[in-house]
Design an enzyme around this catalytic site. Structure first.
Site, PDB file in Angstrom:
ATOM      1  CG  ASN A  29      -0.307  -0.039   2.393  1.00 50.79           C
ATOM      2  OD1 ASN A  29       0.194  -1.070   2.983  1.00 50.79           O
ATOM      3  ND2 ASN A  29      -0.077   1.013   3.277  1.00 50.79           N
ATOM      4  N   GLY A  31       5.206   3.109  -0.731  1.00 49.50           N
ATOM      5  CA  GLY A  31       6.460   2.877  -0.653  1.00 49.50           C
ATOM      6  C   GLY A  31       6.870   2.081  -2.119  1.00 49.50           C
ATOM      7  N   GLY A  33       6.540  -1.163  -2.084  1.00 50.02           N
ATOM      8  CA  GLY A  33       5.536  -2.208  -2.308  1.00 50.02           C
ATOM      9  C   GLY A  33       4.373  -1.537  -3.350  1.00 50.02           C
ATOM     10  CB  SER A 156      18.947  -3.321   3.599  1.00 50.07           C
ATOM     11  OG  SER A 156      19.791  -2.209   3.568  1.00 50.07           O
ATOM     12  CE1 TYR A 181      15.299  -2.384   7.777  1.00 51.30           C
ATOM     13  CE2 TYR A 181      17.507  -1.448   7.224  1.00 51.30           C
ATOM     14  CZ  TYR A 181      16.359  -1.678   6.780  1.00 51.30           C
ATOM     15  OH  TYR A 181      15.887  -1.744   5.399  1.00 51.30           O
TER      16      TYR A 181
END
Length: 315
Positions: A29, A31, A33, A156, A181
């Site tokens: 929904n 960014g 994606g 990443s 992260y």
């Protein structure tokens, strides 16, 4: 990827026609994606938006449909930080679809204060890795029935900075927002490459491919991120260095659709420090391809999720 493919500076307009192919995109929904979903829909793909907030998902789908009337989109709830939600999503998808062609493991959270998932796992490890591990395992039979089936796991560039803290995965002793992260992104890379090894070893038709977006301006840097990081990444870094979500989504779109992509490849931007640019092959950190680390993470992930992969061989 060939040198010629890199020279052509691949864009979404070069994507093959995706009519008849079924995709699941997690975190669809906003960014990366949303940019991924939009590009696939514009090329005729049937995209299932797997989102935590269904109302935001419906608004995203409506926006795409306004641009491309007739776009084939579904909105389904999926909370990757809750393994019960992952199972419900899988059960409902099985009830409605006989096959799945591509799963894009895109969703994630970035550098929040320490918190726990519904099953009491550290949130970033739970959402970014465990939820996608479980989802992939539960949908693998649908993927095996797919056309040119692929799993694209989004890692990443930061996976190269990380190590897996097997003695403190919940962050009870050593939690730092960015450190955990980075660990979750290394877990993504380890999982994606080990999945490739297992699929290839079984002769499965499913390809596991890895991608990363470089430095992309999304809400990821602004939502759960702690105050100082939100200022450094979102207020300063995004305007100065980041590329748009449409550009950042290109590596995962290439991994999902380009005919010449092989299982086990890692696709990222071709610019300086892999922060921006056109899709190209980029190296995995040695830790991401280490067999002993992969086996340990895989077995641990099976125990933590209760999901075991049944990898069928090609017919």
């Amino acid at each position: 990827m060939t040198k010629q493919a890199k020279q052509q500076q691949w864009t979404a307009e070069q994507m093959p026609d995706q009519t008849g192919r079924v995709f699941v995109v997690t975190g669809a929904n906003s960014g990366l994606g949303l940019a991924t979903t939009r590009a696939l829909a514009h090329r005729g793909g049937h995209v299932i938006l797997a989102v935590r907030d269904e109302e935001k998902g419906r608004r995203a789908a409506a926006g795409i449909t306004a641009e491309r009337p007739g776009a084939r989109l579904e909105v389904r709830r999926l909370d990757l930080a809750d393994l019960d939600s992952v199972r419900v999503f899988s059960e409902r998808l099985h009830a409605d679809h006989p096959r799945l062609d591509v799963l894009i493991n895109n969703a994630g959270v970035m550098a929040p204060p320490r918190s726990l998932s519904a099953q009491a796992h550290e949130l970033q490890f739970a959402c970014n890795h465990l939820g996608h591990f479980a989802l992939t395992g539960l949908l693998l039979d649908l993927l095996t029935a797919g056309r040119d089936p692929r799993v694209v796991t989004v890692s990443s560039v930061n996976h190269r900075k990380a190590s897996l803290r097997f003695d403190d995965l919940a962050g009870e002793r050593t939690y730092t927002p960015m450190g955990f992260y980075n660990q979750s992104k290394l877990a993504n890379a380890v999982f994606g490459y080990e999945l490739h090894r297992r699929l290839a070893g079984a002769g499965s038709p499913v390809r596991s491919v890895l991608a990363h977006p470089g430095y992309t301006a999304t809400s990821l840097q602004m939502k759960e991120t702690t105050g100082l990081l939100r200022f450094a990444l979102g207020r300063i870094g995004n305007p100065l260095f980041a590329q748009t979500p449409a550009r950042g989504a290109l590596p995962q779109l290439f991994a999902a659709t380009a005919p010449n992509v092989a299982g086990g490849q890692f696709i990222g931007p071709d610019g300086a420090a892999e922060l921006r640019g056109a899709p190209t092959l980029v190296p995995l950190a040695p830790a991401a391809a280490d067999g002993a680390t992969a086996r340990r993470l895989w077995e641990l992930s099976e125990r933590m999720t209760g999901v075991r992969f049944a990898i069928p061989a090609a017919a």
